[in-house]
Design a protein around this motif. Structure first.
Motif, short mmCIF file in Angstrom:
data_model
loop_
_atom_site.label_atom_id
_atom_site.label_comp_id
_atom_site.label_asym_id
_atom_site.label_seq_id
_atom_site.Cartn_x
_atom_site.Cartn_y
_atom_site.Cartn_z
N LEU A 500 90.66 52.72 24.34
CA LEU A 500 90.77 51.30 24.66
C LEU A 500 89.51 50.53 24.25
N LEU A 529 85.74 43.36 23.62
CA LEU A 529 86.84 43.47 24.58
C LEU A 529 86.84 42.28 25.53
N ARG A 577 91.40 44.62 27.18
CA ARG A 577 92.20 44.50 25.95
C ARG A 577 91.27 44.06 24.85
N ASP A 578 91.69 44.20 23.61
CA ASP A 578 90.89 43.73 22.49
C ASP A 578 90.71 42.21 22.61
N TYR A 579 89.51 41.74 22.39
CA TYR A 579 89.19 40.33 22.64
C TYR A 579 90.06 39.39 21.79
N LYS A 581 93.00 39.98 20.47
CA LYS A 581 94.45 40.15 20.63
C LYS A 581 94.88 39.52 21.95
N THR A 582 94.99 38.20 21.94
CA THR A 582 95.31 37.48 23.17
C THR A 582 96.71 37.78 23.68
N ALA A 584 98.05 40.78 23.67
CA ALA A 584 98.10 42.17 24.16
C ALA A 584 97.96 42.21 25.68
N LYS A 585 98.51 43.26 26.28
CA LYS A 585 98.43 43.43 27.72
C LYS A 585 97.11 44.11 28.09
N PHE A 586 96.61 43.75 29.27
CA PHE A 586 95.43 44.43 29.79
C PHE A 586 95.83 45.81 30.28
N GLN A 587 94.98 46.81 30.00
CA GLN A 587 95.24 48.18 30.42
C GLN A 587 94.08 48.70 31.27
#
Length: 824
Positions: A500, A529, A577-579, A581-582, A584-587
């Motif tokens: 991640l 991130l 999450r990748d900074y 990739k807005t 994308a879901k938080f993991q």
């Protein structure tokens, strides 16, 4: 699993005939053994050759045991009237074999010979070419099998790398089994001939039989529970499609012998349905049957009953679930769940005792399938030490773990083999490092408990599988606060954290002690991130918990500041999450257990409720073009109630600043906006703060590209003021105060009445600058391009105005105003 099994022990009444088998090649000696079922006293049940008999004799077989008289021998090989005792047969064959062997082969040590098991191949053996025959036999071994070495038990991986090589065969067997069942074909020979038609080796024949059993026979729950007659005979088992363990093992043995594979039923104890973990099996009748097959001169173990599925006792049903683990299982792993009545069928160099089997930790097939290894403990029954018990499991590939602790139940197989989502335990600390998992268990009260460990490969999305079990006896619980539930399974960095983008942490997986009511967590990252944090305490409301967190997001560092307003345990969870990739879901990347047992944070130390998710300089400010911050941390202390925060604005953004406080009951005499003053010269920005009282404040910086656009949050600072002395406000600033304007004196926005005040100010482009009270006082421009002058505040004047005009307009524009104190 219970089965009435008749075990007939027997000696080896060999019949030696001098006649040559019609199908044999010259030189082959036929040694015949009678048909028999059950376990032999000697595991070598295939008719031995002379070489094999040498091995048997060297291994300690007693030739003096009485044997029935042998039939007449063939005239071409021995005198017709000769009736040989077992001793004479052994001696004769041993001598013939020794004559046929080369000198180098005769030098095989007695020790090596005693550990070797040799079998007669079906193809003819040329007596005059023993070396060539042995080579041909080795070449005929199953693909992937290693050469048999004296004293070394070959493992399953020596036969095949993985079960994928059987994909074609398995598909054929499953398809053929369904067709035969639909046609109601119940003849054992017909079934075997059909399913084994594509098998190219003994290994594939055994595989075909085992797969057919697993997919076509269901465990007979009614028979096990005594609700119906147990089915064991092959004909009944095939016709009904169900049977208990003896049905599987008996049918397996018959099928194997039809394809020329030696197979035996093995009776013993198993840790299956009805087993109570840790129970004594001494003087208890064995309850299970499985099989041993002879492959390449060596015995292997398998259990089609366990490979077919599991029993759901709650619903009294059989759940089909093909389990490849129980096909030719390695003895070292098989012994954890299967204990044979006869020690030799353990197939171990160092056999275990029944008592050791009872104490062994039960491990499911999933345990071995994931490559897990038990570090501690090695026995299934744990007794707490000062209220604590520890379990450690090692792994070579990333694995996700969780556990479940419940009040003790008698039977091992109660419950489901999958972990139910949402059933979390808060009675321990489960931490996962790079190659191991450790569970520090803290039972809540005295008594006995069942503990199950669950696991799954890190990237799998399936439910976690039951891998092993323990019983835990808590003599005296440790006095401790309640641990918050952890729905994210483990503490510390998650196994998937590196993938991640989280490279490391300044906090280990162990519990962290909170000093002084505050805690700081730092995570190193391998890429930019975005981070969100969650804080949970058993007695803390969610709205209050949000005000206990302040996060700072930097390109290679994530920082979370925590304040703890209550004593006890907290769970701090981090999601990333990748900074860029807005969408994308938080993991979940990490979970930390915090323990606050000393000083706690006061209510005035909680963070402001409107705090941004990104505090302090970081990725967001860098993307906006703001740099060179004088304060690089998100938290700023102001022991004297004042501070100046500076940074550079290289893109000439329009900035807007706000000030708010954590304590919503604001009793300040002036609006909080009057305690901020922003100066923007060239690319440098200075935000001056003069706080009105002690407490925690939020300084928000917003930016936009130009007029007409929206202001976007760029950076928040948390200001902690310990000064109890009230700070003076700054002047009230108006829109005419623009970039390049600098106020040198007076900085305070509240002036004494009837006093002379020195003004010094720089206003680029101004043609005239004055201060207006009762009258107007013009300021003079000095050589440094600073407008300056002395101004009398007067009496009865409430406000002084600083105004200026430019070459573009003759009108005087108010730049700022100053309040004048009322006379006392």
């Amino acid at each position: 699993m219970s089965a009435e099994v008749g075990i007939q022990k027997f000696s080896f009444p060999f019949s030696c005939s001098a006649r040559q088998d019609e199908a044999s090649q010259p030189g082959r000696i036929r040694v015949k053994a009678p048909e028999r079922r059950g376990l032999p006293e000697n595991p070598v049940v295939r008719p031995p050759s002379a070489v094999a008999l040498v091995g048997i004799l060297a291994g300690g077989a007693d030739p003096a045991v009485d044997a029935p008289d042998a039939p007449d021998a063939d005239e071409s090989r021995a005198p017709r009237s000769a009736v040989l005792s077992r001793r004479s047969v052994f001696e004769k064959l041993a001598a013939e074999a020794e004559d046929q062997r080369p000198t180098a082969k005769r030098q095989l040590s007695t020790e090596s010979a005693s550990r070797s098991i040799a079998v007669v191949k079906k193809s003819a053996v040329r007596a005059e070419e023993p070396q060539r025959n042995l080579k041909a036999k080795a070449e005929g071994a199953p693909r992937g099998a290693a050469a048999t070495t004296a004293g070394r038990q070959r493992r399953r991986k020596d036969l095949f790398a993985n079960s994928d090589i059987f994909h074609r065969l398995d598909s054929h067997v499953i398809r053929a089994g369904a067709e035969l069942r639909e046609k109601r074909v119940h003849d054992v020979a017909a079934i075997v001939q059909n399913i084994a038609s594509v098998a190219k080796s003994e290994l594939e024949k055994i595989r075909a039989i085992w797969v057919w059993l697993c997919h076509n026979i269901e465990y007979d729950i009614g028979g096990y529970l005594g609700q119906s007659e147990k089915l064991c005979s092959p004909e009944e088992v095939i016709a009904t499609g169900r049977g208990v363990c003896c049905g599987y093992s008996g049918l397996c043995m018959q099928m194997c012998r039809l394809v020329g594979v030696e197979c035996q039923e093995v009776a013993g104890h198993s840790k299956g349905i009805g087993y109570r973990q840790g129970q004594s099996l001494r003087n208890v009748k064995s309850d299970h049957l499985w099989n041993a097959v002879l492959l390449g001169g060596q015995w292997f173990l398998m259990d089609a009953c366990w490979g077919a599925g599991r029993v759901d006792m709650e619903h009294q049903s059989f759940v089909k679930r093909f389990d490849d683990f129980y096909f030719l299982t390695d003895p070292e792993e098989f012994i954890d769940s299967h204990f044979p009545d006869e020690e030799r069928w353990q197939l171990l160099e160092a056999p275990v005792t029944l008592e050791e089997f009872e104490r062994r930790v039960f491990k499911t097939s999933a345990f071995f399938g994931m490559g897990l290894r038990l570090i501690q403990p090695h026995h299934c029954h744990l007794v707490t030490d000062e209220g604590e018990a520890n379990i450690s499991v090692g792994f070579s590939r990333p694995v996700t773990f969780t556990y479940e602790i419940t009040p003790h139940q008698d039977f091992l197989h109660c419950g489901t083999p999958e972990h139910k989502e949402g059933s979390h335990s808060s009675f321990g600390l489960l931490t996962v490092s790079q190659h191991s998992m450790n569970l520090q268990l803290l039972p809540p009260a005295s008594g006995a408990y069942n503990l199950r460990l669950y696991a799954r490969p890190e990237k799998a999305t399936t439910p976690l599988s039951w891998v092993c079990s323990f019983t835990v006896e808590c003599l005296e619980p440790r006095a401790t606060e309640e641990i918050p539930e952890n729905p994210y399974l483990s503490w510390g960095l998650q196994p998937a954290a590196a993938s991640l983008g989280v490279a490391g942490s300044d906090q280990g997986s162990e519990m962290a002690e909170v000093e002084g009511g505050s805690f700081k967590l730092a995570l190193r990252t391998s890429r930019s991130l975005m981070m969100l944090c969650e804080l949970v305490h058993p007695g803390l409301e969610a709205s209050v918990a949000k005000r206990c967190l302040a996060s700072q997001i930097q390109p290679e560092l994530l920082t979370c500041h925590v304040v703890c307003p209550s004593r006890g345990f907290y769970r701090l969870s981090v999601f990333v999450r990748d900074y860029a990739k807005t969408e994308a879901k938080f993991q979940n990347a990490a979970n930390f257990l915090l323990h606050c047992k000393g000083k706690v944070a006061g209510r005035d130390e909680l963070f402001p409720p409107d705090l941004s998710s990104a505090c302090g300089p970081g990725t967001r400010t860098a993307q906006a073009g703001l740099s060179k911050f004088s304060h690089t941390a998100a938290l700023v202390s102001t022991p004297h109630g004042k501070c100046n925060i500076t940074f550079h604005n290289r893109r000439d953004l329009e900035l807007y600043t706000t000030l708010s406080r954590a304590d919503e009951t604001d009793a300040s005499a002036f609006p909080l906006a009057r305690h901020l003053f922003c100066t923007h010269t060239d690319s440098k920005v200075t935000v001056s703060v003069g706080l009105p009282d002690a407490g925690t404040y939020r300084l928000g910086v917003y930016a936009r590209n130009g007029p007409g656009g929206e202001f976007h949050p760029t950076c928040d600072f948390v200001l902690r003021n310990g000064c109890r002395q009230a700070g003076l406000p700054f002047p009230c600033v108006y829109a005419a105060w623009r970039k390049g304007c600098v106020l040198f004196e007076p900085r305070a926005g509240l002036l004494d009445a009837a006093s002379w005040v020195r003004f010094r100010v720089r206003i680029p482009g101004a043609q005239r600058v004055c201060v207006v009270a009762h009258g107007r006082t013009d300021l003079k421009l000095n050589k440094s391009r600073v407008w300056e002058g002395e101004v009398f505040s007067g009496e009865g004047v409430a406000v002084l105005k600083l105004a200026a005009n430019s070459a573009e307009s003759a009108d005087m524009a108010v730049m700022m105003t100053f309040d004048v104190k009322k006379p006392s």
